[in-house]
Structures are given as structure tokens and as C-alpha cells.
Design a protein around this motif. Structure first.
Motif, mmCIF file in Angstrom:
data_model
loop_
_atom_site.group_PDB
_atom_site.id
_atom_site.type_symbol
_atom_site.label_atom_id
_atom_site.label_comp_id
_atom_site.label_asym_id
_atom_site.label_seq_id
_atom_site.Cartn_x
_atom_site.Cartn_y
_atom_site.Cartn_z
ATOM 1 N N CYS A 79 0.844 -1.192 0.000
ATOM 2 C CA CYS A 79 0.000 0.000 0.000
ATOM 3 C C CYS A 79 0.879 1.241 0.000
ATOM 4 C CB CYS A 79 -0.912 0.000 1.220
ATOM 5 S SG CYS A 79 -1.880 1.519 1.382
ATOM 6 N N VAL A 80 0.420 2.269 -0.674
ATOM 7 C CA VAL A 80 1.194 3.517 -0.763
ATOM 8 C C VAL A 80 1.340 4.175 0.614
ATOM 9 C CG1 VAL A 80 -0.767 5.034 -1.278
ATOM 10 C CG2 VAL A 80 1.490 5.583 -2.194
ATOM 11 N N TRP A 162 -3.462 0.623 -4.470
ATOM 12 C CA TRP A 162 -4.637 1.422 -4.832
ATOM 13 C C TRP A 162 -5.087 1.109 -6.261
ATOM 14 C CZ3 TRP A 162 -0.152 4.624 -5.561
ATOM 15 C CH2 TRP A 162 -0.093 5.306 -6.772
HETATM 16 MO MO LIG Z 1 -3.828 2.549 -0.481
#
Ligand SMILES: [Mo]
Ligand SMILES: Nc1nc2c(c(=O)[nH]1)N[C@H]1C(S)=C(S)[C@@H](COP(=O)(O)O)O[C@H]1N2
Length: 200
Positions: A79-80, A162
Motif C-alpha cells: 500500500c502507498v 490502490w
Molecule cells: Mo492505499
């Protein structure tokens, strides 16, 4: 404390080495990251549409979709917001399986994924046309939970998570990459975690 995070990161690095992209730390649970409420879609109501620059536009119901052979991917997700979850087992329909059915036209270079609930994200066809990219309906042997995108989500292991659209309902094939929801708010158009393509 900052020191705790630093020592945890170096332990993660010791354990996973090159499998961990820069700036990421490993989590053992599976965080839920959703913009807005979880859409609840009954399988009987669920449809997946593939349209735009393809030879054959299709709309699949749950029965037609799950009639495709199932494929699996063992992967890490990144995840970012800097967490990574290692060793996931996803099961679903391979993206490439659907491409044999719809046959993208030569001028199609990207896809906009549209989700129940309104979320969108853009992905290059060159990032989708890989054997490990799935439309997943199971995770670690269980039906995909609603908060994680059930009944069906996209899984693109090599990009920030995402891009892995939850509750996906359509893929629009387009000639030129066009920013989706987070990309319009400054997330990177491509999102490669190895290059730390977080924001643009
Ligand atoms: Mo995310
Ligand atoms: N439809 C939809 N898909 C989405 C999101 C979302 O808000 N809506 N969030 C994205 C983000 S930012 C991440 S990190 C992952 C999170 O998936 P998870 O909640 O299963 O961990 O889903 C992605 N796919």
C-alpha cells in the motif's frame, strides 16, 4: 517512537530482503483502506462489463464469470501508505483469460477500472497483461470479504495496491491513460512501488 519504527523496518528487511520495496513496513493483519462505505453487491445482481476499444464488448454475470477456469497468485501487496502484507494467496479469473474473450484493439493502451461505489483507477494494458494479474474472488482460501472488495476485486501485485480496484464492475478500454480517482488527487499515474512512484 521513531526508533521503534526504524528497528522494525530493518528487521523486515532482514527477513524479506529484496521482496520489500523501499519505505515499506510489514504488517501481519490486513488493513482495510476504502474511500467511502463498503458497497454490498449480491452475486445475483453482480455484473462485469468490458467495453470501449475491444473487438467484443461483453457483460458477464456471476455464473458466466466463475465458469472461467480459476487461477491463483501467491504475492505480496504494497500500500502507498507504507504497509506491505506478505504471502497472500489470491484465487480468481486471470486477466489474460478475459483478454482472449474481448480482444483489445491495437489502439487500446490503458484501462479505466470502474467500481461499485464510484471509485475508479487507471492502469496500462502492459501492466495488466501479466499472468499473475487476477480478478480475485478468494483470499487465503476464503471468499473475499466485502470490505476487501468481495465479491470480486482486481489484484495487480507489482503496483501499489490502490490500483487493485475493489468491487470492480467495469473495465473501459481507452487509447490514452486517463487519471482515476486517487490519480486526480495527485497519486502517481502508474504507481510502481520499486520506484516509489507514490505521488506525481
Ligand atoms: Mo492505499
Ligand atoms: N473500489 C475501491 N477500490 C479500492 C479502494 C477504494 O477505496 N475503493 N482503495 C484502494 C486502496 S488505496 C488500497 S491500499 C486497497 C486496499 O485494499 P484492502 O482494503 O483490501 O486492503 O484497495 C484499493 N482499491
Amino acid at each position: 517512537m521513531g526508533f521503534d519504527i526504524l528497528s522494525r523496518r530493518s528487521k523486515d528487511r532482514e527477513k524479506y530482503g529484496d521482496r520489500l520495496p523501499p519505505g515499506q513496513k510489514v504488517v501481519e493483519d490486513w488493513p482495510v483502506l476504502s474511500y467511502g462505505a463498503t458497497p454490498r453487491i449480491e452475486k445475483g445482481q453482480w455484473r462485469l462489463r468490458l467495453y470501449g476499444l475491444v473487438e467484443n464488448e461483453v457483460e458477464l454475470d456471476w455464473e458466466a464469470f466463475t465458469a472461467f477456469p480459476s487461477a491463483t497468485a501467491h504475492c505480496d501487496i504494497h500500500c502507498v501508505t507504507a504497509w506491505s502484507r506478505m504471502d497472500n494467496d489470491f484465487e480468481g479469473v486471470a486477466w489474460l483469460e478475459l483478454m482472449q474473450l474481448v480482444k483489445p484493439l491495437a489502439q487500446a493502451s490503458a484501462v479505466l477500472a470502474h467500481c461499485y461505489g464510484g471509485y475508479t483507477t487507471n492502469v496500462l494494458l502492459s501492466d495488466l497483461n501479466r499472468p499473475e494479474v487476477l480478478l480475485a474472488y478468494k483470499h487465503d482460501g476464503q471468499e473475499l470479504a466485502a470490505q476487501h472488495g468481495g465479491p470480486c476485486r482486481l489484484v495487480i501485485p507489482h503496483l501499489y495496491f490502490w490500483k487493485s480496484a475493489k468491487w470492480v464492475r467495469a473495465f473501459e478500454f481507452i487509447d490514452k491513460d486517463r487519471p482515476g480517482f486517487w490519480e486526480q488527487y495527485g497519486y502517481h499515474l502508474r504507481g510502481d512501488p520499486w520506484k516509489e512512484q507514490r505521488y506525481s
